[in-house]
Design a protein around this motif. Structure first.
Motif, PDB file in Angstrom:
ATOM      1  N   PRO A 188       0.780  -1.176   0.084  1.00 26.02           N
ATOM      2  CA  PRO A 188       0.067   0.014   0.095  1.00 26.02           C
ATOM      3  C   PRO A 188       0.843   1.199   0.084  1.00 26.02           C
ATOM      4  O   PRO A 188       1.970   1.206   0.811  1.00 26.02           O
ATOM      5  N   ALA A 189       0.430   2.373  -0.582  1.00 25.62           N
ATOM      6  CA  ALA A 189       1.442   3.458  -1.081  1.00 25.62           C
ATOM      7  C   ALA A 189       1.568   4.094   0.361  1.00 25.62           C
ATOM      8  O   ALA A 189       2.716   4.629   0.436  1.00 25.62           O
ATOM      9  N   PHE A 190       0.588   4.200   1.293  1.00 27.38           N
ATOM     10  CA  PHE A 190       0.934   4.940   2.650  1.00 27.38           C
ATOM     11  C   PHE A 190       2.044   4.183   3.426  1.00 27.38           C
ATOM     12  O   PHE A 190       3.020   4.770   4.086  1.00 27.38           O
ATOM     13  N   VAL A 191       2.150   2.709   3.181  1.00 26.82           N
ATOM     14  CA  VAL A 191       3.133   1.981   4.144  1.00 26.82           C
ATOM     15  C   VAL A 191       4.562   2.460   3.349  1.00 26.82           C
ATOM     16  O   VAL A 191       5.410   2.655   4.148  1.00 26.82           O
ATOM     17  N   SER A 192       4.850   2.508   2.054  1.00 22.99           N
ATOM     18  CA  SER A 192       5.952   2.627   1.565  1.00 22.99           C
ATOM     19  C   SER A 192       6.162   4.167   1.864  1.00 22.99           C
ATOM     20  O   SER A 192       7.470   4.477   2.031  1.00 22.99           O
ATOM     21  N   ALA A 193       5.193   4.904   1.944  1.00 21.50           N
ATOM     22  CA  ALA A 193       5.557   6.419   2.076  1.00 21.50           C
ATOM     23  C   ALA A 193       6.199   6.557   3.440  1.00 21.50           C
ATOM     24  O   ALA A 193       7.121   7.382   3.679  1.00 21.50           O
ATOM     25  N   PHE A 194       5.338   6.049   4.499  1.00 26.61           N
ATOM     26  CA  PHE A 194       6.087   5.983   5.805  1.00 26.61           C
ATOM     27  C   PHE A 194       7.273   5.448   5.944  1.00 26.61           C
ATOM     28  O   PHE A 194       8.335   6.029   6.797  1.00 26.61           O
ATOM     29  N   ALA A 195       7.731   4.361   5.313  1.00 28.78           N
ATOM     30  CA  ALA A 195       8.946   3.792   5.584  1.00 28.78           C
ATOM     31  C   ALA A 195       9.976   4.559   4.912  1.00 28.78           C
ATOM     32  O   ALA A 195      11.213   4.802   5.422  1.00 28.78           O
ATOM     33  N   TRP A 196       9.710   5.436   3.798  1.00 31.64           N
ATOM     34  CA  TRP A 196      10.675   6.236   2.892  1.00 31.64           C
ATOM     35  C   TRP A 196      10.958   7.313   3.834  1.00 31.64           C
ATOM     36  O   TRP A 196      11.998   7.777   3.766  1.00 31.64           O
ATOM     37  N   LYS A 197       9.994   7.882   4.552  1.00 29.31           N
ATOM     38  CA  LYS A 197       9.941   9.001   5.216  1.00 29.31           C
ATOM     39  C   LYS A 197      10.824   8.852   6.239  1.00 29.31           C
ATOM     40  O   LYS A 197      11.705   9.516   6.888  1.00 29.31           O
ATOM     41  N   PHE A 198      10.692   7.687   6.784  1.00 25.47           N
ATOM     42  CA  PHE A 198      11.655   7.226   8.100  1.00 25.47           C
ATOM     43  C   PHE A 198      13.189   7.027   7.642  1.00 25.47           C
ATOM     44  O   PHE A 198      14.095   7.428   8.482  1.00 25.47           O
ATOM     45  N   ILE A 199      13.257   6.536   6.592  1.00 20.88           N
ATOM     46  CA  ILE A 199      14.650   6.235   6.108  1.00 20.88           C
ATOM     47  C   ILE A 199      15.327   7.714   5.682  1.00 20.88           C
ATOM     48  O   ILE A 199      16.678   7.801   6.036  1.00 20.88           O
ATOM     49  N   PHE A 200      14.482   8.781   5.567  1.00 19.56           N
ATOM     50  CA  PHE A 200      15.033  10.097   5.363  1.00 19.56           C
ATOM     51  C   PHE A 200      14.928  11.118   6.606  1.00 19.56           C
ATOM     52  O   PHE A 200      15.480  12.015   6.532  1.00 19.56           O
ATOM     53  N   ASN A 201      14.632  10.233   7.593  1.00 16.27           N
ATOM     54  CA  ASN A 201      14.595  11.066   8.909  1.00 16.27           C
ATOM     55  C   ASN A 201      15.961  11.412   9.425  1.00 16.27           C
ATOM     56  O   ASN A 201      17.112  10.997   8.936  1.00 16.27           O
ATOM     57  N   GLU A 202      15.957  12.934   9.506  1.00 18.87           N
ATOM     58  CA  GLU A 202      17.462  13.642   9.561  1.00 18.87           C
ATOM     59  C   GLU A 202      18.215  13.103  10.768  1.00 18.87           C
ATOM     60  O   GLU A 202      19.354  13.121  10.749  1.00 18.87           O
ATOM     61  N   ARG A 203      17.526  12.694  11.817  1.00 17.28           N
ATOM     62  CA  ARG A 203      18.346  12.142  12.950  1.00 17.28           C
ATOM     63  C   ARG A 203      18.367  10.762  13.109  1.00 17.28           C
ATOM     64  O   ARG A 203      19.532  10.250  13.564  1.00 17.28           O
ATOM     65  N   PHE A 210      -1.322  12.489  -4.586  1.00 25.04           N
ATOM     66  CA  PHE A 210      -1.476  13.087  -3.481  1.00 25.04           C
ATOM     67  C   PHE A 210      -0.770  12.335  -2.072  1.00 25.04           C
ATOM     68  O   PHE A 210      -0.005  13.081  -1.544  1.00 25.04           O
ATOM     69  N   PRO A 211      -0.867  10.946  -2.057  1.00 27.26           N
ATOM     70  CA  PRO A 211      -0.289  10.483  -0.968  1.00 27.26           C
ATOM     71  C   PRO A 211       1.150  10.816  -0.661  1.00 27.26           C
ATOM     72  O   PRO A 211       1.653  10.864   0.724  1.00 27.26           O
ATOM     73  N   ILE A 212       1.905  10.626  -1.675  1.00 21.54           N
ATOM     74  CA  ILE A 212       3.536  10.640  -1.630  1.00 21.54           C
ATOM     75  C   ILE A 212       3.963  12.087  -0.979  1.00 21.54           C
ATOM     76  O   ILE A 212       4.480  12.013   0.196  1.00 21.54           O
ATOM     77  N   ILE A 213       3.582  13.093  -1.633  1.00 25.71           N
ATOM     78  CA  ILE A 213       4.214  14.338  -1.122  1.00 25.71           C
ATOM     79  C   ILE A 213       3.415  14.379   0.251  1.00 25.71           C
ATOM     80  O   ILE A 213       3.902  15.119   1.146  1.00 25.71           O
ATOM     81  N   PHE A 214       2.088  14.064   0.201  1.00 22.92           N
ATOM     82  CA  PHE A 214       1.333  14.595   1.556  1.00 22.92           C
ATOM     83  C   PHE A 214       1.962  13.883   2.731  1.00 22.92           C
ATOM     84  O   PHE A 214       2.079  14.445   4.060  1.00 22.92           O
ATOM     85  N   LEU A 215       2.422  12.664   2.624  1.00 20.46           N
ATOM     86  CA  LEU A 215       2.819  11.676   3.775  1.00 20.46           C
ATOM     87  C   LEU A 215       4.305  11.865   3.768  1.00 20.46           C
ATOM     88  O   LEU A 215       5.074  12.122   4.925  1.00 20.46           O
ATOM     89  N   GLU A 241       7.023  24.574   0.472  1.00 23.08           N
ATOM     90  CA  GLU A 241       7.816  24.768  -0.744  1.00 23.08           C
ATOM     91  C   GLU A 241       8.005  23.530  -1.616  1.00 23.08           C
ATOM     92  O   GLU A 241       8.223  23.781  -2.577  1.00 23.08           O
ATOM     93  N   SER A 242       7.682  22.448  -0.957  1.00 16.64           N
ATOM     94  CA  SER A 242       7.718  21.290  -1.769  1.00 16.64           C
ATOM     95  C   SER A 242       6.237  20.772  -2.120  1.00 16.64           C
ATOM     96  O   SER A 242       5.826  19.535  -2.223  1.00 16.64           O
ATOM     97  N   GLU A 243       5.158  21.496  -1.641  1.00 17.08           N
ATOM     98  CA  GLU A 243       3.717  21.307  -1.879  1.00 17.08           C
ATOM     99  C   GLU A 243       3.512  21.136  -3.424  1.00 17.08           C
ATOM    100  O   GLU A 243       3.941  22.025  -4.306  1.00 17.08           O
ATOM    101  N   ILE A 244       2.711  20.132  -4.043  1.00 19.04           N
ATOM    102  CA  ILE A 244       2.350  20.172  -5.356  1.00 19.04           C
ATOM    103  C   ILE A 244       0.981  20.451  -5.330  1.00 19.04           C
ATOM    104  O   ILE A 244       0.239  20.869  -4.522  1.00 19.04           O
ATOM    105  N   LEU A 245       0.480  20.806  -6.671  1.00 21.48           N
ATOM    106  CA  LEU A 245      -0.831  21.250  -6.870  1.00 21.48           C
ATOM    107  C   LEU A 245      -2.032  20.682  -5.796  1.00 21.48           C
ATOM    108  O   LEU A 245      -2.822  21.345  -5.087  1.00 21.48           O
ATOM    109  N   VAL A 246      -2.007  19.415  -6.198  1.00 21.44           N
ATOM    110  CA  VAL A 246      -3.212  18.480  -5.222  1.00 21.44           C
ATOM    111  C   VAL A 246      -2.936  18.700  -3.777  1.00 21.44           C
ATOM    112  O   VAL A 246      -3.941  19.082  -3.070  1.00 21.44           O
ATOM    113  N   THR A 247      -2.024  18.847  -3.323  1.00 24.09           N
ATOM    114  CA  THR A 247      -1.523  18.686  -1.693  1.00 24.09           C
ATOM    115  C   THR A 247      -1.987  19.958  -1.455  1.00 24.09           C
ATOM    116  O   THR A 247      -2.430  20.279  -0.076  1.00 24.09           O
ATOM    117  N   GLY A 248      -1.286  21.147  -2.010  1.00 27.20           N
ATOM    118  CA  GLY A 248      -1.494  22.449  -1.754  1.00 27.20           C
ATOM    119  C   GLY A 248      -2.850  22.875  -1.668  1.00 27.20           C
ATOM    120  O   GLY A 248      -3.461  23.435  -0.585  1.00 27.20           O
TER     121      GLY A 248
END
Lengths: 339, 433
Positions: A161-176, A274-279, A288-295
């Motif tokens: 599911p897209a949201f699962v991968s979105a959260f996984a990648w978000k955590f991969i890029f977590n700054e800390r 929508f979900p990738i940018i939003f999540l 600044e990284s908002e696209i049209l649909v999420t904005g």
């Protein structure tokens, strides 16, 4: 559409009394009534689910309807049983093109910035989707050991599911605490504030979306490749064509019908993804990284929900995609595609 | 005859299509006559609880069980709804007049908004407000809209300086800093002596308020109907926050998920001080690495040049106006029980949540609770927020501003001017700049 002639209204009464010469309508009805009966459910469902909301949405974009001014009167019920109703002082009204002026002039939201980011996002994603998908498809289109296994593994991102991968990648890029920064530090590079700059922030979302979208391209192109007759390759080989020549002159032209369709679909999907940018980026930093649909979502659905503004964004996004599709089709027709 | 049959087929297929396209609605029946005897009060009530389901939810369910000892025939359907979704979910359901809960735990800023939309029962004249003077006035004020009262305060909260006592001792610091300047030196000392970050500032609008209030600033002036968010005072306040990060006293916060990062770092003892509220006490207490409540210090937020001030927050019980009149007695009884001094004392003891009744603070278990007594002066000094329906929308632009100033290093004045313009064009259009 031919539905115009489908009007099943009763034919004029005199017609019924003249059995020799039934009207055209009546004849058509007598002959094709069954077809109309079969078509009507689809027409009704389309009308209810697509045409009505679409027309209503366009209408709303010319009003100032929000959640707060939608009711004709606001009633306050008291716990003791009484109820006081007051007419809504700022009831919604028709405002003409106001919404469009406000959005396009930048008074509300950041339409042009979002559009620019959307274009970068769409082009980058589709180019990588198609390029990587094509590369993988070519690699998997020849007999090799474990081909089925590779194919299954490569389709896997699509099944998550897209949201699962979105959260996984978000955590991969977590700054800390993320994997990306620990890898960088491990090889001696300073950790990156991924979400602190719109370019790197958008990059995280693009990487996520590439990972998600490549399987679809790969499967579609692989299917396309299998329809290319093997004799062409044999003949080319006998003529001494190099692998690159074979790819350029047989595979690519043979894939054209499939490619054109998947690129069009991919563009529309990515544009409205929508979900990738939003999540993943959450629009950071500072929108600044908002696209049209999420904005548009944030502008219209945070706080008191603004139905008219969201319709305006909807109509604008639809128009952009409509213009794109028309040009794309025209381009294809010029090149002789029957699509 | 044949024509009729054809017509029927067409009609039938049309009906079928319409039925498929239509969505089913739901009706609730409640036709019990209310009586005064608790046992004879019969009703089924739905309650949307927006508290943390893991840390806080079980305590609320225990309270419901207690309620049912007195009112055995009032069934409470407890539903845990994520805090972030509840506001929109409730509005959608209330607008559709179906599916909204009878009772909702609403954040303080939501109440004026819901009330302005006519979604809530006005509670004036009911038993719930009979002892109105017992409630702390600031939390109660969030329930008032247009001269009527629409809710009963459940908990109150505010922001405070939470610190790790162990790290303080290691760095040789005896007491919590009282001003932003002291905070800066304290954080630098900690960084020097222990190696961990001294402070974490969450770059979000709500968490900027102590800096703005500290210099005497505010967001809007509801009396004069004026937007004051871009005042010089607020610029000064933001500069204080910006300097904390730029000077290295505070860790550089990430733009994304900074709240979660702040809590993880604090719980793992990787940052000594944070600014946060009592709702995290139970979370910190349960963190395996932190060392329990003994290690948690709580002090009022440091003062700026004008004062020390943090925004008042909290939650209220509200009753949906679409609930049938027959259920009013049961709903009132339930809310009354939940907001009673005993229930509040129970929650204070279990979760460290701050009561909203003066009498609850006199209960022995509350009085002796160190977390509560640490937070009490914080809450008493809390600054009232503007209770207008648009208040919930102030934070979107403010969050963006906080990111711009604290992470991207933009000029505070320019960012605040942009916020003011956004308030003017989108939030409080009737206000002056």
């Amino acid at each position: 559409m031919t539905t115009v002639t489908a009007d099943p209204a009763p034919a004029p009464a005199p017609a019924g009394r003249r059995p020799k010469q039934p009207s055209r309508l009546r004849r058509s009805w007598d002959k094709h009534w069954y077809a109309w009966a079969m078509v009507i459910p689809v027409v009704v469902v389309l009308a209810v689910l697509i045409f009505y909301p679409l027309v209503r949405g366009i209408y709303l974009s010319f009003t100032n309807l929000t959640e707060a001014n939608q009711a004709a009167e606001i009633c306050t019920r008291s716990i003791t049983g009484s109820e006081v109703c007051k007419p809504n002082p700022n009831r919604w009204e028709f405002v003409g093109l106001d919404n469009y002026v406000r959005v396009l002039s930048g008074e509300v939201g950041e339409f042009w910035q979002w559009t620019a980011v959307t274009l970068i996002w769409t082009v980058a994603c589709v180019v990588f989707h198609y390029g990587l998908g094509l590369g993988l498809a070519v690699m998997l289109n020849r007999p090799m050991w474990g081909r089925t296994l590779y194919r299954i593994l490569l389709v896997l991102p699509w099944a998550v599911p897209a949201f699962v991968s979105a959260f996984a990648w978000k955590f991969i890029f977590n700054e800390r605490f993320g994997l990306a920064n620990s890898l960088l530090t491990a090889v001696g590079i300073d950790p990156v504030d991924w979400f602190g700059d719109w370019r790197t922030s958008l990059l995280t979302a693009i990487v996520t979306n590439i990972w998600l979208g490549v399987p679809f391209m790969m499967v579609a192109l692989l299917g396309g490749m299998q329809t290319i007759p093997a004799e062409l390759y044999e003949a080319a080989e006998i003529d001494g064509a190099t692998p690159w020549q074979r790819f350029k002159n047989i595979t690519l032209p043979g894939l054209r019908p499939v490619s054109m369709t998947v690129i069009l679909l991919g563009t529309i999907w990515t544009f409205n993804m929508f979900p990738i940018i939003f999540l993943v980026t959450e629009g950071q930093p500072a929108g600044e990284s908002e696209i049209l649909v999420t904005g548009a979502y944030r502008a219209a659905f945070e706080g008191i929900r603004n139905y008219s503004l969201s319709s305006t964004y909807g109509v604008l996004i639809l128009s952009i995609l409509l213009v794109f599709s028309v040009f794309y089709r025209r381009m294809l027709r010029k090149q002789g595609e029957v699509w | 005859m044949r024509r009729i049959a054809k017509g029927i087929v067409v009609l039938a297929s049309t009906t079928l299509a319409l039925t498929l396209a239509a969505c089913g609605g739901e009706e609730k029946a409640a036709d019990e006559k209310p009586k005064t005897d608790p046992a004879s009060l019969k009703a089924e009530l739905t309650w949307w609880d927006t508290s943390d389901p893991k840390n806080e939810g079980p305590a609320f369910q225990e309270l419901i069980a207690k309620f049912n000892q007195t009112y055995p025939n009032v069934k409470i359907n407890y539903q845990s709804v994520p805090f972030g979704e509840a506001q929109n979910k409730f509005k959608t359901a209330a607008q559709a007049k179906t599916g909204a809960p009878d009772i909702l735990r609403a954040e303080v800023a939501w109440v004026p908004e819901f009330a302005s939309l006519g979604h809530l029962y006005a509670l004036d004249g009911s038993e719930l407000l009979a002892d109105e003077s017992d409630f702390l006035s600031t939390p109660l004020s969030s329930n008032k809209f247009d001269g009527k009262t629409y809710g009963v305060p459940q908990v109150t909260d505010s922001l405070a300086l939470m610190y790790n006592k162990e790290l303080f001792t290691k760095a040789g610091i005896a007491e919590a800093p009282k001003t932003w300047a002291e905070l800066k030196t304290t954080a630098q000392t900690i960084k020097q002596k222990t190696g961990v970050d001294g402070l974490f500032v969450n770059p979000a609008g709500y968490f900027m308020l102590p800096f703005l209030y500290g210099e005497g600033g505010d967001l809007v002036d509801t009396q004069a109907k004026k937007i004051v968010v871009n005042s010089e005072k607020n610029v000064a306040g933001l500069n204080v926050a910006k300097d904390l990060i730029a000077s290295g006293a505070a860790a550089k916060p990430p733009a994304n998920d900074s709240y979660g990062t702040m809590m993880t770092l604090f719980k793992e003892k990787k940052v000594a001080m944070i600014i946060n509220g009592p709702w995290e006490v139970s979370n910190v207490k349960n963190a395996p690495a932190f060392g329990g409540l003994e290690n948690l210090g709580v002090a009022p937020v440091p003062a700026g040049s004008a004062r020390a001030g943090a925004p008042v927050g909290g939650h209220n019980y509200v009753i949906w106006s679409g609930m049938p009149q027959e259920k009013v007695d049961a709903a009132v009884a339930f809310v009354k029980f939940m907001s009673s001094a005993e229930s509040q004392a129970f929650l204070a003891e279990k979760l460290g949540l701050l009561p909203t009744r003066k009498s609850a603070y006199d209960v022995a278990s509350v009085k002796s609770n160190p977390t509560i007594s640490a937070f009490k002066p914080v809450v008493e000094a809390a600054v009232e927020r503007p209770w207008i329906p648009e208040a919930g929308q102030f934070f979107g632009p403010l969050d963006q501003m906080a990111t711009e100033v604290l992470i991207q290093g933009k000029d505070p004045k320019a960012s605040l001017d942009a916020v003011a313009n956004k308030y003017k064009s989108e939030v409080v259009t009737g206000y002056g700049l």
